[in-house]
Enzyme design. Structure first.
Site, PDB file in Angstrom:
ATOM      1  N   ARG A   1     -14.555   9.285   1.194  1.00 45.63           N
ATOM      2  CA  ARG A   1     -15.379   9.531   2.375  1.00 45.63           C
ATOM      3  C   ARG A   1     -15.304  10.969   2.846  1.00 45.63           C
ATOM      4  NH1 ARG A   1     -12.434   4.680   5.265  1.00 45.63           N
ATOM      5  NH2 ARG A   1     -10.944   5.573   3.813  1.00 45.63           N
TER       6      ARG A   1
ATOM      7  N   LYS B   1       2.558  -2.958   4.879  1.00 44.21           N
ATOM      8  CA  LYS B   1       1.497  -2.871   5.891  1.00 44.21           C
ATOM      9  C   LYS B   1       1.447  -4.182   6.662  1.00 44.21           C
ATOM     10  CE  LYS B   1      -1.733   0.454   3.858  1.00 44.21           C
ATOM     11  NZ  LYS B   1      -3.125   0.701   3.448  1.00 44.21           N
TER      12      LYS B   1
ATOM     13  N   SER C   1     -11.880   0.082   7.787  1.00 41.24           N
ATOM     14  CA  SER C   1     -11.443  -1.218   8.317  1.00 41.24           C
ATOM     15  C   SER C   1     -10.770  -1.016   9.672  1.00 41.24           C
ATOM     16  CB  SER C   1     -10.469  -1.891   7.356  1.00 41.24           C
ATOM     17  OG  SER C   1     -11.085  -2.131   6.122  1.00 41.24           O
TER      18      SER C   1
HETATM   19  P1  ADP Z   1      -6.461   1.370   0.949  1.00 40.34           P
HETATM   20  O1  ADP Z   1      -5.392   0.844   1.871  1.00 40.34           O
HETATM   21  O2  ADP Z   1      -6.145   1.235  -0.505  1.00 40.34           O
HETATM   22  O3  ADP Z   1      -7.004   2.727   1.309  1.00 40.34           O
HETATM   23  P2  ADP Z   1      -8.984   0.330   1.929  1.00 40.34           P
HETATM   24  O4  ADP Z   1      -9.424  -1.097   1.986  1.00 40.34           O
HETATM   25  O5  ADP Z   1      -8.884   1.067   3.217  1.00 40.34           O
HETATM   26  O6  ADP Z   1      -7.631   0.291   1.134  1.00 40.34           O
HETATM   27  O7  ADP Z   1      -9.950   1.145   0.973  1.00 40.34           O
HETATM   28  C1  ADP Z   1     -10.130   0.806  -0.379  1.00 40.34           C
HETATM   29  C2  ADP Z   1     -10.969   1.868  -1.055  1.00 40.34           C
HETATM   30  O8  ADP Z   1     -12.269   1.885  -0.482  1.00 40.34           O
HETATM   31  C3  ADP Z   1     -10.439   3.297  -0.908  1.00 40.34           C
HETATM   32  O9  ADP Z   1     -10.722   3.996  -2.107  1.00 40.34           O
HETATM   33  C4  ADP Z   1     -11.250   3.863   0.228  1.00 40.34           C
HETATM   34  O10 ADP Z   1     -11.354   5.267   0.156  1.00 40.34           O
HETATM   35  C5  ADP Z   1     -12.585   3.188  -0.038  1.00 40.34           C
HETATM   36  N1  ADP Z   1     -13.401   3.091   1.172  1.00 40.34           N
HETATM   37  C6  ADP Z   1     -13.075   2.557   2.365  1.00 40.34           C
HETATM   38  N2  ADP Z   1     -14.092   2.677   3.260  1.00 40.34           N
HETATM   39  C7  ADP Z   1     -15.104   3.305   2.597  1.00 40.34           C
HETATM   40  C8  ADP Z   1     -16.423   3.753   2.967  1.00 40.34           C
HETATM   41  N3  ADP Z   1     -16.883   3.587   4.198  1.00 40.34           N
HETATM   42  N4  ADP Z   1     -17.151   4.378   2.020  1.00 40.34           N
HETATM   43  C9  ADP Z   1     -16.661   4.566   0.780  1.00 40.34           C
HETATM   44  N5  ADP Z   1     -15.433   4.191   0.363  1.00 40.34           N
HETATM   45  C10 ADP Z   1     -14.667   3.572   1.259  1.00 40.34           C
END
Ligand code: ADP
Length: 169
Positions: free
Chosen positions: A100, A51, A138
């Site tokens: 989500r 990434k 993010s």
């Molecule tokens: P990854 O690349 O592992 O998906 P992220 O930082 O995007 O990493 O997400 C890490 C975790 O947090 C994942 O399980 C994702 O589903 C969860 N997550 C991200 N945003 C939210 C949110 N708004 N509410 C609940 N869980 C979230």
């Protein structure tokens, strides 16, 4: 009670792995709720070479440390291994992931099933998003910040400043 699973009574360590590029209020909500459920919660930033992140590992760790410092049982760390290997290294019991949407669920189910196969000792626990943050990711935060939009209700103030500095708004 079957003898398939050993019942172990000791402090429980959970690991919340992710990219956190950067940490949002959706992540923080999961961290706060996770910290209430487990004795120790390690927020683990995956150093994933495939990434292209906006924030370096060091920047993401620093932001996470700042925004989680009010919770004494939360630690912040990084790793560049399979999550199940990291779980063994940290003696972790549970992987915490946030869900989500149905789309998240399909991907997370695949991930959890693979991890279960690789290391049956480790359990994955899903926490449902706070509906307030069900749309929040993010990527969306970065997109809004890139165009100078208001992200004050999506991330902590320190993260907002860091994003403004990246995009020079
Ligand atoms: P990854 O690349 O592992 O998906 P992220 O930082 O995007 O990493 O997400 C890490 C975790 O947090 C994942 O399980 C994702 O589903 C969860 N997550 C991200 N945003 C939210 C949110 N708004 N509410 C609940 N869980 C979230």
């Amino acid at each position: 009670m079957t003898d398939t699973y050993e019942y172990v009574c000791r402090p429980r360590t959970a690991v919340y792995p992710g990219s956190f590029d950067p940490v949002t209020l959706g992540h923080l909500d999961i961290i706060e709720r996770g910290a209430r459920q487990f004795d120790r919660l390690i927020v683990a930033v995956l150093n994933n070479s495939s990434k292209k992140p906006l924030f370096s590992i060091e920047e993401r760790l620093e932001l996470l440390r700042t925004v989680t410092k009010r919770w004494p049982n939360v630690e912040v760390d990084s790793f560049s291994d399979l999550t199940v290997n990291y779980m063994d290294a940290k003696n972790g019991d549970v992987i915490v992931r946030g869900i989500r949407s149905v789309t998240d669920f399909e991907y997370e189910l695949q991930l959890a099933s693979t991890n279960q196969k690789l290391n049956p000792r480790v359990e994955t626990i899903f926490m449902m998003t706070n509906p307030k943050y069900s749309y929040l990711s993010s990527s969306i935060v970065k997109e809004i910040a890139h165009y100078g939009g208001d992200i004050s209700e999506l991330v902590a103030p320190e993260v907002e400043t860091a994003l403004r500095n990246k995009y020079k708004h």
